[in-house]
Design an enzyme around this catalytic site. Structure first.
Site, PDB file in Angstrom:
ATOM      1  N   HIS A  30      38.176   2.990  29.626  1.00 15.35           N
ATOM      2  CA  HIS A  30      38.608   2.172  29.273  1.00 15.35           C
ATOM      3  C   HIS A  30      39.780   1.431  28.796  1.00 15.35           C
ATOM      4  CE1 HIS A  30      39.118  -1.879  30.860  1.00 15.35           C
ATOM      5  NE2 HIS A  30      38.336  -2.911  29.902  1.00 15.35           N
TER       6      HIS A  30
ATOM      7  N   HIS B  84      37.892  -3.130  21.436  1.00 14.74           N
ATOM      8  CA  HIS B  84      37.197  -4.848  22.467  1.00 14.74           C
ATOM      9  C   HIS B  84      36.052  -4.956  22.652  1.00 14.74           C
ATOM     10  CE1 HIS B  84      38.202  -3.158  26.336  1.00 14.74           C
ATOM     11  NE2 HIS B  84      38.001  -4.222  26.291  1.00 14.74           N
TER      12      HIS B  84
ATOM     13  N   GLU C 265      30.539  -6.633  21.630  1.00 17.84           N
ATOM     14  CA  GLU C 265      29.724  -6.767  22.662  1.00 17.84           C
ATOM     15  C   GLU C 265      28.878  -5.963  23.918  1.00 17.84           C
ATOM     16  OE1 GLU C 265      30.564  -9.028  27.118  1.00 17.84           O
ATOM     17  OE2 GLU C 265      32.381  -8.288  26.088  1.00 17.84           O
ATOM     18  N   ASP C 266      29.243  -5.115  24.220  1.00 19.81           N
ATOM     19  CA  ASP C 266      28.590  -3.968  24.287  1.00 19.81           C
ATOM     20  C   ASP C 266      27.711  -2.601  23.348  1.00 19.81           C
ATOM     21  OD1 ASP C 266      29.399  -5.251  26.235  1.00 19.81           O
ATOM     22  OD2 ASP C 266      31.032  -3.706  27.050  1.00 19.81           O
TER      23      ASP C 266
ATOM     24  N   ASP D 247      43.341  -5.727  29.458  1.00 20.36           N
ATOM     25  CA  ASP D 247      41.575  -5.636  30.046  1.00 20.36           C
ATOM     26  C   ASP D 247      41.785  -5.584  31.256  1.00 20.36           C
ATOM     27  OD1 ASP D 247      38.734  -4.955  29.666  1.00 20.36           O
ATOM     28  OD2 ASP D 247      39.377  -7.421  30.018  1.00 20.36           O
TER      29      ASP D 247
ATOM     30  N   ASP E 251      64.590 -12.764  51.321  1.00 15.45           N
ATOM     31  CA  ASP E 251      64.549 -12.026  49.752  1.00 15.45           C
ATOM     32  C   ASP E 251      63.880 -10.902  49.250  1.00 15.45           C
ATOM     33  OD1 ASP E 251      63.183 -14.424  49.787  1.00 15.45           O
ATOM     34  OD2 ASP E 251      63.835 -14.850  47.507  1.00 15.45           O
TER      35      ASP E 251
END
Length: 714
Positions: A57, A81, A85-86, A148, A268
């Site tokens: 990811h 990123h 946190e993880d 993300d 359109d």
């Protein structure tokens, strides 16, 4: 035994670094590789819902940002990123290994990830404030977050069905409009379409089936029209690129709903772009296009001379192409195209291996700074959220001051919005307006290109009715602030008396502690703010009591139909206009008709435009506050799945809201969906809102909106 290096072996980091160094020869491959390996090591042993190693990811997020040609710090942030946190990683460790700039970016993305943006309205407002504050520090934080979300939406099928719906709704409501507001139209369209696939798979499938049928009937329309455009440009000696594409399914579905048209009548469904070398060629191309094909009136927009606030520049025109098919053509230069494709991200872009400043790229923090500045004026969470949504979701119109200066306003704005956009003092003292030299009511909707002149007078102050007229958050905030500050003491005294009577009615006392608790529950600053709002009728005393003692608010007598409206003369009859079907709780106005008494319209009813000059027939009316009987018929336009039991369930849903269905009228019966108008008898505007929310939440309801028919005017 598998190691973290084994998991990373399947990811083409060499290819990604090669891509980055192609557009940015000054990139730091060692830094990129170190971040890639550190992130992989931290996430080792973690897996996605699909069963893939988790680190696939962050790598894909980095790929998306590299395709946008962003700088090293942003791509390193993509690799890292989720580490704080993880994993066991910390801010201090990231800062030590990769520097403070990257640590700040990673921390910013982590904080955004922890915001629950799909929660209640008040919580949502707080989260929006935090989101924009984070963006104002460094725009790259939101670019990583958007990439993300894009990858998560591309792989959403691995999640639980309820999580798919939650994330898709959040994407449709927040992230897709945010990407569009930042000028990243390609990302907005893809996010919308991915969310549409989850939220309305039947609707999306029906669009795709019709596309395939259209292709079989007419062949490759895109190739044919592109070839025609290239031929005309070659004949005129203009060097330019031309290409076409089919619109995204959700874009087509939205236009079908907005224009209330079937797929076959929608003009359109295809879009074509011409990329020129310079601005002068844009207008030459426009001339060539209009000479070859007939232009459709009202479908021309020049965003080159009047750019959008996110930096977007382009000429839009719709013409009648091959076989009479209407097609939209966008004409722009290469630099304009880069901004149109990447929006504020163009600020970090490279060209020919060198970081360059695109003259059309908007300063990435300017519009965020302007939002934050306006939000400081918001006195409560609801106003803040209102500002956010107005800024993110509204298209713009461009109008002029008498001196020729351009003023940008959201579509649907009025002269009052114009006045407040110039200066709060001008808005507060406004007594009238002229549009293109003609005196107009203050609720007139301003159109593109019009000149607006504001008339002011000393001693004038905002009226309470102005809240319902203006569209912009800035104007609403200024009016509310003025209304609350003007005669504030009088409102507080009146509010205290209203609270005393309301509390005594249920056998309670309106003590200072009770009022302070109610103010806290209602998220108001203090007791004086609560009382001031009570006195100014912005808040009902019954709602304050119900906040503290919900069980004490029992049934009250219903208001008689004949006395539901105040402002009539003695013996004067009234009736609700069929064109706008006003209900209690809406702003209303009366129009006198010979032999019919007074006809009640909503303040925004289109039928009122015909009476602008005949003010002698206008009557200022208000609904009496209190409990109204459920006798006010409102028409609701529904698009629902054509499946067994769906219609019965929709009728049951309306019944559960204690509303009666008085009529059903089918407009369209298709193999996959029905379109119908349901007439429902309601108490007031809150009753209508409750029913609309309940219907919208049903998985078999593709679209729901209030139906108003101007042809049924008195």
């Amino acid at each position: 035994m598998t190691s973290w290096k084994d998991e990373l072996a399947d990811l083409d980091i060499d290819g990604l670094i090669a891509k980055i160094t192609t557009y940015n020869p000054n990139a730091n491959p060692e830094l990129l590789m170190a971040a890639f390996e550190y992130g992989g090591q931290m996430h080792f042993g973690q897996y996605r819902h699909s069963g893939d190693p988790y680190y696939t990811h962050p790598f894909e997020v980095a790929e998306i940002l590299a395709d946008m040609q962003l700088d090293d710090a942003t791509i390193v942030t993509a690799f890292l990123h989720d580490t704080i946190e993880d994993t066991g990683s910390t801010y201090a460790e990231v800062s030590e290994k990769f520097g403070k700039e990257i640590a700040e970016l990673v921390d910013g993305v982590t904080k955004l990830t922890n915001l629950q943006l799909s929660s209640s309205e008040t919580k949502q407002a707080e989260n929006f404030r935090k989101l924009f504050m984070a963006m104002s520090k460094d725009m790259r934080v939101i670019l990583v977050k958007l990439a993300d979300r894009l990858h998560n939406m591309r792989t959403i099928k691995a999640m639980r069905p309820d999580k798919q719906v939650q994330k898709s709704r959040e994407t449709m409501d927040i992230y897709a409009p945010l990407a569009g507001r930042m000028g990243m139209q390609w990302m907005r369209e893809e996010l919308e379409d991915l969310a549409f696939h989850v939220l309305n798979p039947e609707g999306r499938s029906s669009i795709m089936r019709r596309f395939l049928r259209l292709q079989k009937e007419s062949g490759d329309v895109i190739e044919k029209i592109t070839s025609d455009i290239r031929h005309e440009l070659s004949e005129a000696g203009i060097k330019a690129e031309a290409f076409g594409r089919a619109k995204k399914p959700y874009s087509i579905w939205r236009k079908m709903q907005e224009k209330d048209q079937s797929f076959s009548r929608l003009s359109d469904t295809y879009g074509f772009r011409v990329i020129t070398k310079n601005e002068a060629d844009c207008y030459r191309v426009l001339g060539v296009i209009h000479q070859r094909w007939r232009a459709i009136p009202g479908r021309f927009k020049d965003y080159i001379s009047q750019p959008k606030s996110n930096g977007y520049r382009s000429i839009h025109t719709t013409v009648s192409g091959r076989d009479g098919k209407r097609v939209e053509v966008q004409i722009r230069t290469r630099e304009m195209h880069e901004v149109a494709e990447t929006g504020v991200a163009a600020h970090w872009s490279y060209r020919d291996g060198i970081r360059v400043e695109n003259p059309f790229a908007v300063d990435p923090a300017k519009w965020i700074a302007s939002l934050n500045e306006r939000f400081e004026a918001a006195d409560d969470h609801d106003e803040f959220l209102e500002h956010v949504k107005l800024e993110m979701y509204q298209d713009q119109v461009f109008c002029f001051t008498p001196k020729g200066e351009v003023v940008k306003l959201p579509r649907g704005a009025t002269p009052l919005d114009f006045a407040y956009a110039i200066h709060t003092r001008i808005g507060d003292s406004c007594v009238g307006a002229k549009v293109d030299g003609i005196r107009v009511p203050l609720w007139t909707r301003i159109k593109n290109g019009q000149s607006v002149e504001i008339m002011t007078a000393e001693g004038q102050s905002p009226q309470a009715t102005w809240i319902d007229i203006v569209q912009t958050g800035r104007a609403k905030a200024a009016i509310r602030k003025s209304l609350r500050s003007e005669d504030r003491d009088r409102f507080i005294r009146l509010g205290r008396e209203l609270a005393r009577v309301a509390f005594e009615h249920v056998g309670r006392k309106s003590t200072d502690k009770a009022l302070a608790t109610a103010a806290n529950q209602l998220r108001l600053k203090d007791t004086d703010e609560l009382l001031a709002r009570l006195g100014s009728a912005e808040l009902q005393a019954r709602d304050v009591v119900q906040t503290l003692y919900p069980e004490s608010v029992g049934e009250v007598d219903e208001i008689d139909r004949d006395t539901a409206v105040s402002g009539l003369e003695a013996g004067q009859d009234f009736d609700r206009a069929n064109c706008c079907q006003p209900v209690p709780g809406e702003r209303i106005v009366g129009i006198t008709y010979r032999g019919k008494g007074v006809m009640v319209h909503t303040i925004d009813c289109d039928a009122l435009a015909e009476m602008d000059e005949d003010t002698s027939r206008w009557v200022d009316l208000h609904w009496h506050s209190g409990k109204h009987p459920a006798i006010h018929t409102v028409s609701i336009l529904l698009t629902i799945s054509n499946d067994a039991g769906v219609l019965g369930r929709i009728c049951t849903l309306i019944g559960e809201q204690k509303a009666n269905i008085s009529d059903l009228n089918f407009l369209d019966r298709k193999p996959d969906f029905y379109r119908l108008i349901v007439d429902v008898d309601l108490r007031d505007i809150e009753h209508l809102h409750a029913i609309m929310v309940a219907l919208e939440a049903d998985s078999d309801v593709a679209a729901v909106r209030r139906h108003r028919d101007i042809s049924r005017k008195p």
